[in-house]
Design a protein around this motif. Structure first.
Motif, short mmCIF file in Angstrom:
data_model
loop_
_atom_site.label_atom_id
_atom_site.label_comp_id
_atom_site.label_asym_id
_atom_site.label_seq_id
_atom_site.Cartn_x
_atom_site.Cartn_y
_atom_site.Cartn_z
N UNK A 197 -46.01 25.24 -49.79
CA UNK A 197 -46.81 24.01 -49.75
C UNK A 197 -48.07 24.19 -48.90
N UNK A 198 -47.96 24.96 -47.81
CA UNK A 198 -49.12 25.23 -46.98
C UNK A 198 -50.18 26.04 -47.71
N UNK A 199 -49.75 27.03 -48.49
CA UNK A 199 -50.69 27.83 -49.27
C UNK A 199 -51.34 26.97 -50.35
N UNK A 200 -50.56 26.14 -51.01
CA UNK A 200 -51.13 25.23 -52.01
C UNK A 200 -52.15 24.31 -51.33
N UNK A 201 -51.84 23.88 -50.10
CA UNK A 201 -52.74 23.00 -49.36
C UNK A 201 -54.08 23.63 -49.03
N UNK A 202 -54.15 24.94 -49.00
CA UNK A 202 -55.43 25.61 -48.77
C UNK A 202 -56.39 25.31 -49.92
N UNK A 203 -55.84 25.23 -51.13
CA UNK A 203 -56.66 25.04 -52.32
C UNK A 203 -56.72 23.60 -52.80
N UNK A 204 -55.73 22.81 -52.42
CA UNK A 204 -55.64 21.42 -52.85
C UNK A 204 -55.96 20.52 -51.67
N UNK A 205 -57.11 19.85 -51.67
CA UNK A 205 -57.52 19.11 -50.48
C UNK A 205 -56.62 17.94 -50.10
N UNK A 206 -55.75 17.50 -50.99
CA UNK A 206 -54.89 16.36 -50.69
C UNK A 206 -53.69 16.79 -49.84
N UNK A 207 -53.34 18.06 -49.89
CA UNK A 207 -52.15 18.57 -49.21
C UNK A 207 -52.55 19.26 -47.90
N UNK A 208 -51.99 18.83 -46.77
CA UNK A 208 -52.38 19.46 -45.49
C UNK A 208 -51.73 20.83 -45.32
N UNK A 209 -52.48 21.78 -44.84
CA UNK A 209 -51.98 23.14 -44.66
C UNK A 209 -51.28 23.32 -43.32
N UNK A 210 -51.93 22.91 -42.26
CA UNK A 210 -51.44 23.19 -40.91
C UNK A 210 -50.02 22.67 -40.65
N UNK A 211 -49.71 21.40 -40.96
CA UNK A 211 -48.35 20.93 -40.65
C UNK A 211 -47.26 21.71 -41.40
N UNK A 212 -47.54 22.10 -42.64
CA UNK A 212 -46.54 22.86 -43.39
C UNK A 212 -46.35 24.25 -42.80
N UNK A 213 -47.43 24.90 -42.38
CA UNK A 213 -47.29 26.23 -41.78
C UNK A 213 -46.63 26.16 -40.41
N UNK A 214 -46.90 25.09 -39.67
CA UNK A 214 -46.21 24.91 -38.38
C UNK A 214 -44.72 24.68 -38.59
N UNK A 215 -44.38 23.90 -39.62
CA UNK A 215 -42.97 23.69 -39.94
C UNK A 215 -42.32 25.00 -40.34
N UNK A 216 -43.01 25.80 -41.13
CA UNK A 216 -42.48 27.11 -41.53
C UNK A 216 -42.24 27.98 -40.31
N UNK A 217 -43.20 28.00 -39.39
CA UNK A 217 -43.04 28.81 -38.17
C UNK A 217 -41.84 28.35 -37.37
N UNK A 218 -41.66 27.03 -37.26
CA UNK A 218 -40.51 26.50 -36.51
C UNK A 218 -39.20 26.89 -37.19
N UNK A 219 -39.17 26.79 -38.51
CA UNK A 219 -37.95 27.17 -39.24
C UNK A 219 -37.66 28.66 -39.11
N UNK A 220 -38.69 29.48 -39.24
CA UNK A 220 -38.50 30.93 -39.13
C UNK A 220 -38.12 31.33 -37.70
#
Length: 132
Positions: A27-50
């Protein structure tokens, strides 16, 4: 940039966190290209999960040449980009509003609105990453 990770001891939880982490990366990668989807919160969530499920994937994410800076800036205390804050808060309140409309339970409204308010305050209190 050495961070101590606390991996979960529960195998099932680690697999669930891995699944949520990879979904968040997607979702974070999609958010890079899709302006409606935020990138940072999804990548932060991924980092927390990992961080709780896989040291290998955690280091892969934070050291990634394209995705890593989104996460490292926050983890290093440099802040969240203004665009990330605006999208996060805007999308959260949009989804909460739709949920409140669809769920006609006052106790659920109180829970959702309180949660959204607390998350909004948390995001706003975070340092804003200066433009590069």
């Amino acid at each position: 940039m050495s961070r101590s990770l606390r991996l979960s001891e529960h195998r099932g939880l680690r697999y669930a966190l891995l699944a949520v982490g990879w979904l968040s990366v997607l979702l974070g990668v999609i958010g890079i290209f899709l302006p409606v989807l935020p990138t940072t919160p999804f990548l932060l969530l991924a980092a927390a999960c990992f961080a709780r499920s896989s040291e290998r994937f955690y280091h892969w994410l934070i050291e990634h040449p394209k995705l890593g800076p989104w996460v490292r800036d926050y983890l290093d205390g440099n802040g969240i980009p203004l665009k990330g804050k605006v999208y996060s808060i805007g999308l959260m309140w949009t989804s909460i509003s739709i949920s409140c409309y669809l769920v006609q339970r006052p106790w659920a409204w109180i829970f959702m609105l309180t949660s959204a308010t607390l998350v909004t305050v948390y995001i706003l209190k975070q340092k804003t990453l200066p433009r590069r």
